[in-house]
Motif scaffolding. Structure first.
Motif: not given
Length: 299
Positions: A178-184, A259-264, A193-200, A266-271
């Motif tokens: 439910n963390a809006k800034d975390v992409s699982i 490898e799966p983490a960097f693949r993930h 992947f964290s979009n807001d590194i203040r929370s980790g 890449s998807i998050v960052l493109k968005k």
């Protein structure tokens, strides 16, 4: 740290808090509502730190992240376009060729084994160093607070936050769903992947994954990564040789985590509108993750 205090800590707290045992009772922190650590006292002394919030979307344009794969030896950085540079771990060996503005060190073994490089980083007022609280403590113990001339930003592993319960990999989904800034990662629930590194920040077995989350948080729109080889793991890093190289465990984690983490990522960052380009032509990470470009074609 005192064995006496460590034993008290162990007997008065659940095992899930064990990652804090070397900090208590010497470390006192305060947090902002965003989750970031905003003040630090170590052994009664106030330690100056820069707030993560002060860096949010502060930058634009390009950034170069220098990793430490052997391919670095084939790159002439005098021919690379001027842009901010973020180094990780032993990339400081390039200090005569590159002016670092940012640096990331989260490997405590690196601090122990390459302390002379750490000394160079903390002695440079032009550098902003991102490291964990454990890293700050190690640096202070080795050099004293007065020797730290760089700016220090405390970052945390989202699964090992200071004085909070650890989150094991199988708990990441339930903890952060439910963390809006975390992409699982949909296919790997233990990767995020964290979009807001203040929370980790989420770990994926390599410091470059941390650096990507930091660079995106700061607002950079194009990220070039040098030395992200992810192959020939038995070879020394670009600044090492066969006699002084540190152990490398990336091969054990590459298929299941890295490898799966960097693949993930890449998807998050493109968005997010962030482009990542891999300057390692023979990197084990495919073009479908980060586009491979020739080092000398960047203008």
């Amino acid at each position: 740290m005192s064995t006496f205090f460590k034993q008290i800590y162990r007997y008065t707290r659940p095992r899930a808090y064990r990652h804090n045992e070397n900090l208590w009772p010497y470390v006192k922190i305060a947090r902002a509502p965003s989750g970031e650590i905003t003040s630090l006292r170590y052994r009664g002394e106030s330690v100056k730190i820069q707030k993560i919030s002060s860096l949010q979307r502060r930058h634009t344009g390009n950034i170069l992240i220098t990793a430490t794969g052997p391919s670095i030896n084939d790159m002439d950085f005098s021919r690379f376009p001027a842009m901010p540079v973020m180094g990780v771990n032993g990339a400081y060996a390039l200090r005569d060729k590159i002016n670092f503005q940012f640096y990331v060190i989260v490997d405590m073994t690196f601090i122990d084994k390459k302390i002379e490089m750490v000394q160079g980083v903390i002695s440079d007022p032009a550098i902003t160093l991102f490291t964990t609280l454990h890293g700050v403590v190690k640096i202070i113990n080795a050099f004293t607070t007065s020797k730290i001339q760089c700016k220090v930003v405390i970052i945390e592993d989202a699964c090992y936050k200071i004085y909070e319960r650890k989150v094991i990999p199988v708990q990441i989904l339930d903890t952060y769903r439910n963390a809006k800034d975390v992409s699982i990662c949909p296919g790997h629930k233990h990767i995020a992947f964290s979009n807001d590194i203040r929370s980790g920040i989420f770990d994926a077995g390599t410091v470059v994954y941390w650096a990507l989350q930091i660079a995106a948080f700061m607002g950079f729109q194009t990220v070039y990564i040098a030395g992200l080889d992810m192959n020939n793991f038995a070879q020394p890093r670009f600044y090492e040789n066969e006699t002084n190289k540190l152990p490398c465990f990336l091969d054990e984690k590459f298929a299941s985590l890295i490898e799966p983490a960097f693949r993930h990522a890449s998807i998050v960052l493109k968005k997010k509108g962030v482009t990542v380009k891999n300057l390692s032509k023979h990197s084990a990470l495919g073009n479908d993750i980060f586009e491979k470009v020739d080092f000398y074609d960047v203008h």
